[in-house]
Design a protein around this motif. Structure first.
Motif, PDB file in Angstrom:
ATOM      1  N   ILE A   4     -24.222 104.349  88.952  1.00 35.88           N
ATOM      2  CA  ILE A   4     -22.974 104.614  88.243  1.00 35.88           C
ATOM      3  C   ILE A   4     -23.176 105.967  87.582  1.00 35.88           C
ATOM      4  O   ILE A   4     -24.211 106.216  86.969  1.00 35.88           O
ATOM      5  CB  ILE A   4     -22.665 103.537  87.194  1.00 35.88           C
ATOM      6  N   ALA A   6     -21.662 108.654  84.882  1.00 32.21           N
ATOM      7  CA  ALA A   6     -20.738 108.815  83.753  1.00 32.21           C
ATOM      8  C   ALA A   6     -20.466 110.286  83.502  1.00 32.21           C
ATOM      9  O   ALA A   6     -21.362 111.123  83.620  1.00 32.21           O
ATOM     10  CB  ALA A   6     -21.312 108.173  82.492  1.00 32.21           C
ATOM     11  N   LEU A  54     -17.574 106.909  86.059  1.00 34.93           N
ATOM     12  CA  LEU A  54     -17.105 106.420  84.770  1.00 34.93           C
ATOM     13  C   LEU A  54     -16.738 107.644  83.946  1.00 34.93           C
ATOM     14  O   LEU A  54     -17.580 108.494  83.676  1.00 34.93           O
ATOM     15  CB  LEU A  54     -18.249 105.648  84.113  1.00 34.93           C
ATOM     16  N   LYS A  89     -13.344 104.781  86.901  1.00 36.31           N
ATOM     17  CA  LYS A  89     -12.981 103.871  85.818  1.00 36.31           C
ATOM     18  C   LYS A  89     -13.062 104.644  84.512  1.00 36.31           C
ATOM     19  O   LYS A  89     -13.918 105.495  84.337  1.00 36.31           O
ATOM     20  CB  LYS A  89     -13.943 102.681  85.796  1.00 36.31           C
ATOM     21  N   ARG A  90     -12.154 104.360  83.602  1.00 32.45           N
ATOM     22  CA  ARG A  90     -12.132 105.026  82.287  1.00 32.45           C
ATOM     23  C   ARG A  90     -12.740 104.103  81.244  1.00 32.45           C
ATOM     24  O   ARG A  90     -12.626 102.883  81.335  1.00 32.45           O
ATOM     25  CB  ARG A  90     -10.690 105.352  81.883  1.00 32.45           C
ATOM     26  N   ILE A  91     -13.360 104.723  80.232  1.00 32.21           N
ATOM     27  CA  ILE A  91     -13.937 103.952  79.125  1.00 32.21           C
ATOM     28  C   ILE A  91     -13.739 104.733  77.827  1.00 32.21           C
ATOM     29  O   ILE A  91     -13.871 105.957  77.810  1.00 32.21           O
ATOM     30  CB  ILE A  91     -15.425 103.620  79.374  1.00 32.21           C
ATOM     31  N   TYR A 132     -20.886 101.054  78.586  1.00 34.29           N
ATOM     32  CA  TYR A 132     -20.295 100.372  79.734  1.00 34.29           C
ATOM     33  C   TYR A 132     -21.241  99.297  80.262  1.00 34.29           C
ATOM     34  O   TYR A 132     -20.830  98.158  80.516  1.00 34.29           O
ATOM     35  CB  TYR A 132     -19.957 101.373  80.837  1.00 34.29           C
TER      36      TYR A 132
END
Length: 136
Positions: A4, A6, A54, A89-91, A132
């Motif tokens: 993943i 970020a 992310l 995906k947003r966080i 996350y």
């Protein structure tokens, strides 16, 4: 299983963090000039398997979008157009810069080292990614 990745997007610099292949540990990778982010990501995914991008979503205290969201939207559109094989995906990234700065203090970095904004961006991306992973 892939990593993943970020992204702590900024107008000038963008912090990058990644997980290990098992998606357990978040580590800072680098900071990239924002104008070079798409080529950097394309190069990275040509060498490493990435399952998810992310991207931090800056929010204000009242939960409304931060002003910097206006700069992130065009980046997201370009990212999703240029790299279609990896979902985004947003966080929520509220307070990550402050947390990064505090992390630098807590780890004993000297004042001169704490002025390194690129390091703050990389640590911020790592905090976003770790958050996350923790809440998954």
């Amino acid at each position: 299983m892939g990593r993943i990745l970020a992204i702590d997007f900024g107008q000038k610099r963008t912090g990058i963090a990644v997980t290990d292949e098992l998606q357990i540990i978040a580590s800072g990778l680098t900071t990239v000039d924002t104008k070079d982010i798409i080529p950097f990501l394309k190069n990275y995914i040509s060498k490493e398997k990435v399952d998810l991008f992310l991207v931090g979503k800056p929010k204000q205290l009242n939960n409304s979008d931060s002003e910097s969201e206006a700069f992130i939207i065009p980046f997201l559109q370009k990212l999703e157009k240029e790299i279609t094989s990896i979902p985004v995906k947003r966080i929520d990234e509220r307070f990550t810069s402050k947390m990064a700065f505090q992390t630098m203090i807590d780890s004993g970095l000297k004042k001169k080292q704490r002025r390194n904004k690129a390091l703050v961006d990389e640590i911020s991306a790592t905090i976003i990614l770790q958050s996350y992973l923790y809440h998954q």
